[in-house]
Motif scaffolding. Structure first.
Motif, PDB file in Angstrom:
ATOM      1  N   PRO A   1       0.812  -1.235   0.000  1.00  8.03           N
ATOM      2  CA  PRO A   1       0.000   0.000   0.000  1.00  8.03           C
ATOM      3  C   PRO A   1       0.841   1.278   0.000  1.00  8.03           C
ATOM      4  O   PRO A   1       0.409   2.307  -0.517  1.00  8.03           O
ATOM      5  CB  PRO A   1      -0.815  -0.123   1.298  1.00  8.03           C
ATOM      6  N   ASN A   2       2.035   1.205   0.586  1.00 13.86           N
ATOM      7  CA  ASN A   2       2.882   2.405   0.686  1.00 13.86           C
ATOM      8  C   ASN A   2       3.906   2.501  -0.436  1.00 13.86           C
ATOM      9  O   ASN A   2       4.909   3.213  -0.317  1.00 13.86           O
ATOM     10  CB  ASN A   2       3.593   2.426   2.031  1.00 13.86           C
ATOM     11  N   CYS A   3       3.702   1.788  -1.548  1.00 15.36           N
ATOM     12  CA  CYS A   3       4.656   1.804  -2.665  1.00 15.36           C
ATOM     13  C   CYS A   3       4.755   3.204  -3.254  1.00 15.36           C
ATOM     14  O   CYS A   3       3.742   3.848  -3.553  1.00 15.36           O
ATOM     15  CB  CYS A   3       4.219   0.815  -3.738  1.00 15.36           C
ATOM     16  N   LYS A   4       5.991   3.693  -3.464  1.00 11.18           N
ATOM     17  CA  LYS A   4       6.244   5.021  -4.016  1.00 11.18           C
ATOM     18  C   LYS A   4       6.691   4.969  -5.485  1.00 11.18           C
ATOM     19  O   LYS A   4       6.812   6.002  -6.137  1.00 11.18           O
ATOM     20  CB  LYS A   4       7.339   5.728  -3.209  1.00 11.18           C
ATOM     21  N   MET A   5       6.956   3.787  -5.992  1.00 10.53           N
ATOM     22  CA  MET A   5       7.618   3.649  -7.287  1.00 10.53           C
ATOM     23  C   MET A   5       6.736   4.124  -8.442  1.00 10.53           C
ATOM     24  O   MET A   5       5.594   3.716  -8.571  1.00 10.53           O
ATOM     25  CB  MET A   5       8.026   2.190  -7.503  1.00 10.53           C
ATOM     26  N   GLN A   6       7.307   5.009  -9.283  1.00 10.39           N
ATOM     27  CA  GLN A   6       6.590   5.538 -10.443  1.00 10.39           C
ATOM     28  C   GLN A   6       7.150   5.020 -11.766  1.00 10.39           C
ATOM     29  O   GLN A   6       6.411   4.839 -12.723  1.00 10.39           O
ATOM     30  CB  GLN A   6       6.653   7.076 -10.435  1.00 10.39           C
ATOM     31  N   PHE A   7       8.463   4.805 -11.803  1.00 11.64           N
ATOM     32  CA  PHE A   7       9.101   4.296 -13.016  1.00 11.64           C
ATOM     33  C   PHE A   7       9.952   3.082 -12.635  1.00 11.64           C
ATOM     34  O   PHE A   7      10.739   3.141 -11.689  1.00 11.64           O
ATOM     35  CB  PHE A   7       9.992   5.358 -13.666  1.00 11.64           C
ATOM     36  N   LEU A   8       9.803   1.999 -13.399  1.00 13.78           N
ATOM     37  CA  LEU A   8      10.592   0.784 -13.161  1.00 13.78           C
ATOM     38  C   LEU A   8      11.159   0.310 -14.482  1.00 13.78           C
ATOM     39  O   LEU A   8      10.419   0.039 -15.432  1.00 13.78           O
ATOM     40  CB  LEU A   8       9.713  -0.313 -12.538  1.00 13.78           C
ATOM     41  N   GLY A   9      12.491   0.212 -14.562  1.00 11.67           N
ATOM     42  CA  GLY A   9      13.166  -0.251 -15.779  1.00 11.67           C
ATOM     43  C   GLY A   9      13.781  -1.623 -15.563  1.00 11.67           C
ATOM     44  O   GLY A   9      14.645  -1.789 -14.696  1.00 11.67           O
ATOM     45  N   MET A  10      13.328  -2.597 -16.354  1.00 10.43           N
ATOM     46  CA  MET A  10      13.834  -3.972 -16.247  1.00 10.43           C
ATOM     47  C   MET A  10      14.192  -4.518 -17.627  1.00 10.43           C
ATOM     48  O   MET A  10      13.985  -5.688 -17.915  1.00 10.43           O
ATOM     49  CB  MET A  10      12.782  -4.872 -15.585  1.00 10.43           C
ATOM     50  N   GLY A  11      14.706  -3.665 -18.505  1.00 10.08           N
ATOM     51  CA  GLY A  11      15.042  -4.099 -19.857  1.00 10.08           C
ATOM     52  C   GLY A  11      16.237  -5.034 -19.892  1.00 10.08           C
ATOM     53  O   GLY A  11      17.181  -4.901 -19.111  1.00 10.08           O
ATOM     54  N   TRP A  12      16.177  -6.022 -20.806  1.00 13.55           N
ATOM     55  CA  TRP A  12      17.280  -6.952 -21.047  1.00 13.55           C
ATOM     56  C   TRP A  12      17.703  -7.680 -19.761  1.00 13.55           C
ATOM     57  O   TRP A  12      18.867  -7.740 -19.409  1.00 13.55           O
ATOM     58  CB  TRP A  12      18.466  -6.226 -21.671  1.00 13.55           C
ATOM     59  N   THR A  13      16.723  -8.230 -19.066  1.00  7.94           N
ATOM     60  CA  THR A  13      17.004  -8.984 -17.836  1.00  7.94           C
ATOM     61  C   THR A  13      16.693 -10.474 -17.992  1.00  7.94           C
ATOM     62  O   THR A  13      16.741 -11.221 -17.020  1.00  7.94           O
ATOM     63  CB  THR A  13      16.203  -8.415 -16.650  1.00  7.94           C
ATOM     64  N   ASN A  14      16.340 -10.888 -19.212  1.00  8.08           N
ATOM     65  CA  ASN A  14      16.100 -12.310 -19.521  1.00  8.08           C
ATOM     66  C   ASN A  14      14.918 -12.913 -18.754  1.00  8.08           C
ATOM     67  O   ASN A  14      14.893 -14.117 -18.505  1.00  8.08           O
ATOM     68  CB  ASN A  14      17.364 -13.146 -19.264  1.00  8.08           C
ATOM     69  N   ILE A  15      13.958 -12.077 -18.383  1.00  7.92           N
ATOM     70  CA  ILE A  15      12.765 -12.611 -17.717  1.00  7.92           C
ATOM     71  C   ILE A  15      11.754 -13.050 -18.772  1.00  7.92           C
ATOM     72  O   ILE A  15      11.746 -12.552 -19.894  1.00  7.92           O
ATOM     73  CB  ILE A  15      12.132 -11.582 -16.753  1.00  7.92           C
ATOM     74  N   GLY A  16      10.872 -14.003 -18.392  1.00 10.02           N
ATOM     75  CA  GLY A  16       9.920 -14.563 -19.345  1.00 10.02           C
ATOM     76  C   GLY A  16       8.484 -14.409 -18.905  1.00 10.02           C
ATOM     77  O   GLY A  16       8.142 -13.552 -18.082  1.00 10.02           O
ATOM     78  N   ASP A  17       7.631 -15.273 -19.443  1.00 12.07           N
ATOM     79  CA  ASP A  17       6.182 -15.159 -19.235  1.00 12.07           C
ATOM     80  C   ASP A  17       5.797 -15.248 -17.759  1.00 12.07           C
ATOM     81  O   ASP A  17       4.920 -14.509 -17.296  1.00 12.07           O
ATOM     82  CB  ASP A  17       5.470 -16.258 -20.018  1.00 12.07           C
ATOM     83  N   GLU A  18       6.423 -16.168 -17.032  1.00 14.67           N
ATOM     84  CA  GLU A  18       6.069 -16.328 -15.616  1.00 14.67           C
ATOM     85  C   GLU A  18       6.303 -15.042 -14.845  1.00 14.67           C
ATOM     86  O   GLU A  18       5.473 -14.609 -14.033  1.00 14.67           O
ATOM     87  CB  GLU A  18       6.878 -17.472 -15.003  1.00 14.67           C
ATOM     88  N   ALA A  19       7.439 -14.393 -15.108  1.00 14.53           N
ATOM     89  CA  ALA A  19       7.754 -13.139 -14.424  1.00 14.53           C
ATOM     90  C   ALA A  19       6.770 -12.038 -14.820  1.00 14.53           C
ATOM     91  O   ALA A  19       6.354 -11.226 -13.983  1.00 14.53           O
ATOM     92  CB  ALA A  19       9.180 -12.708 -14.754  1.00 14.53           C
ATOM     93  N   LEU A  20       6.376 -11.997 -16.094  1.00 11.05           N
ATOM     94  CA  LEU A  20       5.430 -10.981 -16.553  1.00 11.05           C
ATOM     95  C   LEU A  20       4.078 -11.139 -15.855  1.00 11.05           C
ATOM     96  O   LEU A  20       3.447 -10.149 -15.462  1.00 11.05           O
ATOM     97  CB  LEU A  20       5.263 -11.072 -18.070  1.00 11.05           C
ATOM     98  N   LEU A  21       3.642 -12.374 -15.673  1.00 13.57           N
ATOM     99  CA  LEU A  21       2.365 -12.598 -14.987  1.00 13.57           C
ATOM    100  C   LEU A  21       2.468 -12.275 -13.499  1.00 13.57           C
ATOM    101  O   LEU A  21       1.484 -11.843 -12.891  1.00 13.57           O
ATOM    102  CB  LEU A  21       1.921 -14.047 -15.204  1.00 13.57           C
ATOM    103  N   GLU A  22       3.642 -12.470 -12.901  1.00 14.10           N
ATOM    104  CA  GLU A  22       3.849 -12.035 -11.517  1.00 14.10           C
ATOM    105  C   GLU A  22       3.702 -10.512 -11.422  1.00 14.10           C
ATOM    106  O   GLU A  22       3.085  -9.990 -10.482  1.00 14.10           O
ATOM    107  CB  GLU A  22       5.247 -12.453 -11.035  1.00 14.10           C
ATOM    108  N   LEU A  23       4.251  -9.802 -12.393  1.00 15.55           N
ATOM    109  CA  LEU A  23       4.110  -8.344 -12.421  1.00 15.55           C
ATOM    110  C   LEU A  23       2.648  -7.946 -12.582  1.00 15.55           C
ATOM    111  O   LEU A  23       2.167  -6.989 -11.952  1.00 15.55           O
ATOM    112  CB  LEU A  23       4.950  -7.763 -13.565  1.00 15.55           C
ATOM    113  N   TYR A  24       1.953  -8.654 -13.428  1.00 20.94           N
ATOM    114  CA  TYR A  24       0.520  -8.392 -13.637  1.00 20.94           C
ATOM    115  C   TYR A  24      -0.236  -8.480 -12.309  1.00 20.94           C
ATOM    116  O   TYR A  24      -1.003  -7.581 -11.949  1.00 20.94           O
ATOM    117  CB  TYR A  24      -0.034  -9.394 -14.644  1.00 20.94           C
ATOM    118  N   ASN A  25      -0.022  -9.558 -11.562  1.00 16.40           N
ATOM    119  CA  ASN A  25      -0.733  -9.745 -10.298  1.00 16.40           C
ATOM    120  C   ASN A  25      -0.407  -8.657  -9.287  1.00 16.40           C
ATOM    121  O   ASN A  25      -1.269  -8.227  -8.521  1.00 16.40           O
ATOM    122  CB  ASN A  25      -0.398 -11.121  -9.708  1.00 16.40           C
TER     123      ASN A  25
END
Length: 896
Positions: free
Chosen positions: A708-732
């Motif tokens: 609830p207290n998250c302050k983050m406005q911009f997050l850069g994770m380019g070229w980190t070799n993450i895949g579909d599972e990680a993307l769905l974790e971000l979605y949730n």
């Protein structure tokens, strides 16, 4: 003369002749006493077995017929005849059973002689054989004892007693020049030792065929200073001289570049060899003719004063051609001179880009000690296993101490300090400078006497500091007797210097260096702190430009200076050395605070300044660090546990939101992110691209995003070799997030199904404006489907004008800035990744100018690039960015 037919060292021929001369009835008959037989024939046995004593001792030790102590008692005798005598004495004490086994073994040697059977060459081989044995004895005499830091005069440290295994892996360092190799080594070393693709090799395997390819002829062994390269070379020389571990070689010729630096005029390879090994003069022609059984070791390439001229255009092919030294060495490395010989080259990674690496057939990295070897070293160093275990446990729990101990030279320093700290009533060290300050005190206590006047000690310390300071300015790590003439020469000064006596054609000359190059930087910082009237101030920008002190080259000097000027180390030096308090403490503290504030506000690289603050260990300074914004740029350096300690220390003292934290290309992982989690909760903008992240690392970030207290406005994770599972974790995690506005996850491994699911985030989250996924595995037809969805403006999977020209120009400008600061190899690697998504900008007109600028940057870099394979990759990229432009649009082909 032997001529050029085959190996030269005729072991079987020699053995057959010796045993044929032995009376057939010499060995005891069944039922008779072997002990009495050995006593009656003792002198004849000594004559006959002297040539084979190494093999006999090794076999008996392997079969556990003698103990290790027995083995060493015999092996340490000077000369093979004395070794046979000692072994016969041991057998006599052990009784009839061992004597019988010994006689049987010697009888079997007639049929199955020790060693590798060689091709018999016509002609006389006795002199070659005798010189090969003499050569081994010479190498054993030179390498039986190891150079131990600050061992007392006359003290013998036997190599076999103190050698601890080093971890070798197949592979090589990135060819980029590190800002400071020691400071980036910690986490990289751990990565090297844990990576699944590594091929660990043993010392005896380094010259062997490990794959389907033939055995390598040109081998490069690299490792940071103090990691054990020279000890590794001594291990090869020691094993060769004592056993037949390297039995494919008849002769090993060892050069150090410290010696070679003294060669100031044209010479020949023959003269270079005879300068160190005159005993080979009568047989050297045969050594050259049989060069397939010759190993040449070139140790310490980074110390060579002509290191940047080794890739020569003109070669020599005759060992008697008189030419410049660099032509001889370049011809050896390129296989033009003695092409059948094996060449082993050692170097620190900082100068590898000057080596003609195309000729290297095997790359090996010395990664120092593993955790097991660190523990073994502690157990050997301390007097009891209990004390060794206690000290190891203490160090194991300390990030920075334990990371230092992976480097053997530092492991010794840490051990010596810990051993004496209690005796000298010193607190346990907290920082790197503490370790070196304690080290200084320990050495002074051991190498001075009550009769020494304090003024002499102080004068010597200042002389050492002045020497270190002046040579650091000139980028010198080795110096000669004439360099020491202006300074006080006494035993105390030489306690901190290594001396090597080298023979040149006219005379013998002594070559000096500090016991480790970091000791040189420590003394330079100590001198800067104590000297009130410096003729040249290294802290001034004009001086740094004049002396070519590039960014990062003074990192460790500044850390040492900060630690020395801390209140606790000032008191320590005053108490134990009667050194006066420096007048620079207040001015330095003010400078450090101003620099920290400035770097926080403009987002400049700040990690080394954080280390300087950590070395101070003065919490009250934090109240004076009040930047208007806090931007912490830690990018583009391998993140180590020591770095984490410095960052954590700063963030625990300086409170408030962190506008930007840049951890791009720092090799962070889930473990480091877990430790950084309290700091990440304070971040508004977080950049962690160009790291290999797994799903566990993404889950840590998701925990922050879903809070609830998250302050983050911009997050850069380019070229980190993450895949579909990680993307769905971000979605949730983003379903209930109300802060994140932009998510940059370009260049990753997402498929269409996962992206389509993620696109539904707009149904739940009204804050997120853009999620950029260009360069993923999505096909063009799938991109069209995404555009057709209502969330098309949120999920950006290609370059399109809908996002606005400013949006993309900002991204391209960021890419260009990254490329400008990258080293050549990193530039190629990074741009290759970026190109995966650039085909999606086909038809756009706003990228034309950027393409042209990137092509110019690559052309400029190619002019100065010294590494052929990197240069070729640059040329390929330059062709991509030089694609034709028609009607203001880039004409990309499918091949591009």
């Amino acid at each position: 003369m032997l001529g050029g037919r085959g190996a030269g060292l005729l072991w079987r021929e020699k053995e057959e002749r010796l045993w044929q001369e032995t009376p057939r009835g010499m060995w005891p008959a069944q039922g008779s006493s072997s002990i009495m037989f050995l006593k009656r024939n003792r002198e004849k046995l000594i004559d006959e077995l002297a040539d084979y004593i190494d093999c006999i001792l090794d076999r008996f030790l392997q079969k556990e017929l003698i103990t290790k102590d027995d083995y060493e008692d015999a092996a340490y005798e000077r000369g093979p005849r004395k070794q046979v005598r000692r072994l016969l004495d041991i057998i006599d004490c052990r009784g009839e059973e061992l004597a019988s086994i010994f006689c049987s073994f010697c009888a079997e040697m007639k049929e199955k002689p020790c060693g590798k059977q060689r091709q018999v060459v016509q002609g006389s081989s006795s002199e070659y054989f005798k010189l090969a044995l003499k050569h081994k004895q010479t190498l054993l005499r030179r390498n039986d004892c190891m150079k131990y830091y600050n061992s007392r005069h006359g003290e013998k440290i036997y190599f076999a007693d103190h050698f601890v295994n080093l971890l070798l892996i197949k592979g090589h360092y990135s060819l980029e020049i590190k800002k400071h190799e020691l400071l980036t080594f910690g986490q990289q070393r751990i990565h090297l030792q844990k990576t699944a693709e590594r091929l660990e090799i043993k010392t005896e395997e380094i010259f062997q065929k490990l794959t389907d390819r033939s055995a390598p002829k040109k081998i490069l062994v690299s490792g940071v200073a103090g990691i054990g390269k020279t000890v590794f070379v001594q291990k090869i020389l020691y094993d060769f001289s004592r056993t037949q571990t390297f039995d494919s070689f008849d002769f090993v010729i060892h050069f150090t570049f410290r010696d070679l630096n003294l060669v100031s005029k044209p010479t020949t390879l023959r003269n270079l060899i005879l300068m160190k090994m005159g005993h080979l003069s009568r047989v050297l022609d045969d050594v050259f003719l049989n060069s397939e059984h010759l190993l040449i070791i070139l140790d310490g390439f980074d110390e060579f004063k002509f290191y940047n001229q080794i890739d020569v255009d003109r070669y020599v092919i005759d060992p008697d051609d008189e030419v410049e030294l660099v032509q001889i060495l370049g011809s050896l490395l390129n296989g033009e001179l003695l092409p059948e010989s094996t060449i082993l080259l050692t170097s620190r990674p900082t100068v590898i880009n000057h080596i003609p690496v195309d000729c290297i057939e095997r790359f090996v990295i010395i990664t120092g000690f593993s955790e097991k070897e660190v523990k073994d070293y502690f157990l050997k160093y301390f007097q009891t296993k209990e004390q060794g275990s206690e000290m190891f446990t203490f160090v194991r729990e300390n990030h920075f101490l334990f990371t230092l101990c992976y480097i053997p030279a530092f492991c010794w320093i840490v051990c010596s300090v810990l051993k004496e700290s209690k005796n000298l009533n010193m607190d346990q060290p907290k920082t790197v400078t503490d370790i070196y300050s304690h080290y200084l005190i320990v050495i002074l206590k051991h190498h001075t006497h009550n009769s020494n006047k304090c003024s002499t000690v102080l004068e010597t310390i200042l002389d050492l500091g002045k020497l270190a300071y002046s040579t650091l300015l000139k980028h010198e790590t080795v110096f000669y007797m004439h360099d020491l003439e202006p300074y006080t020469s006494n035993d105390l000064m030489h306690s901190f210097l290594d001396k090597t006596s080298v023979q040149n054609p006219e005379s013998t000359e002594d070559v000096f260096s500090f016991t480790h190059f970091t000791v040189q930087e420590f003394f330079a910082a100590l001198y800067y702190a104590l000297e009130e009237n410096l003729s040249v101030d290294m802290m001034e920008l004009e001086v740094q430009i004049k002396f070519g002190l590039s960014s990062g080259s003074l990192d460790l000097f500044l850390r040492f200076l900060s630690g020395i000027l801390s209140a606790r180390n000032q008191k320590l030096l005053l108490k134990h050395l009667n050194l006066k308090e420096s007048i620079k403490l207040d001015s330095y503290a003010s400078w450090l605070i101003e620099e920290l504030i400035k770097h926080c506000e403009n987002g400049a690289y700040i990690l080394n300044l954080l280390h300087c603050l950590f070395e101070q260990q003065e919490n009250s300074l934090a109240s004076r660090i009040v930047p208007t914004v806090m931007r912490l740029n830690l990018s583009d350096n391998t993140f180590s546990p020591i770095d984490f300690s410095a960052v954590d220390y700063f963030c625990s003292l300086v409170h408030g939101d962190i506008l930007e934290l840049d951890l791009t290309a720092t090799n962070i992982n889930s473990g480091i992110l877990q430790e950084l989690e309290p700091i990440l909760f304070r971040c508004v903008n977080l950049w962690i691209g160009e790291n290999n992240l797994d799903t566990e690392a993404v889950k840590i970030l998701c925990h922050i995003l879903s809070a609830p207290n998250c302050k983050m406005q911009f997050l850069g994770m380019g070229w980190t070799n993450i895949g579909d599972e990680a993307l769905l974790e971000l979605y949730n995690s983003l379903v209930h997030n109300t802060s994140l506005q932009e998510l940059w996850i370009e260049g990753n491994e997402f498929g269409y199904d996962a992206v389509e699911k993620f696109s539904e985030i707009s149904l739940f989250n009204s804050t997120l404006q853009h999620a950029i996924i260009i360069g993923s595995k999505i096909q063009e037809s799938e991109i069209i489907k995404l555009r057709a969805k209502s969330s098309g403006n949120l999920i950006i999977s290609d370059f399109n004008d809908a996002s606005g020209r400013d949006f993309w120009e900002g991204w391209f400008q960021w890419i260009f800035q990254r490329c400008e600061i990258c080293t050549d190899e990193k530039l190629v690697s990074f741009l290759t990744k970026v190109c995966r998504g650039l085909s999606l900008c086909q038809g756009t007109d706003w990228a034309c100018e950027w393409y042209a600028e990137m092509a110019k940057l690559l052309q400029k870099r190619m002019q100065h690039c010294l590494v052929d394979n990197v240069k070729r990759r640059m040329h390929t990229l330059e062709q991509i960015f030089s694609v034709p432009v028609v009607n203001g649009k880039i004409q990309l082909t499918s091949d591009t």
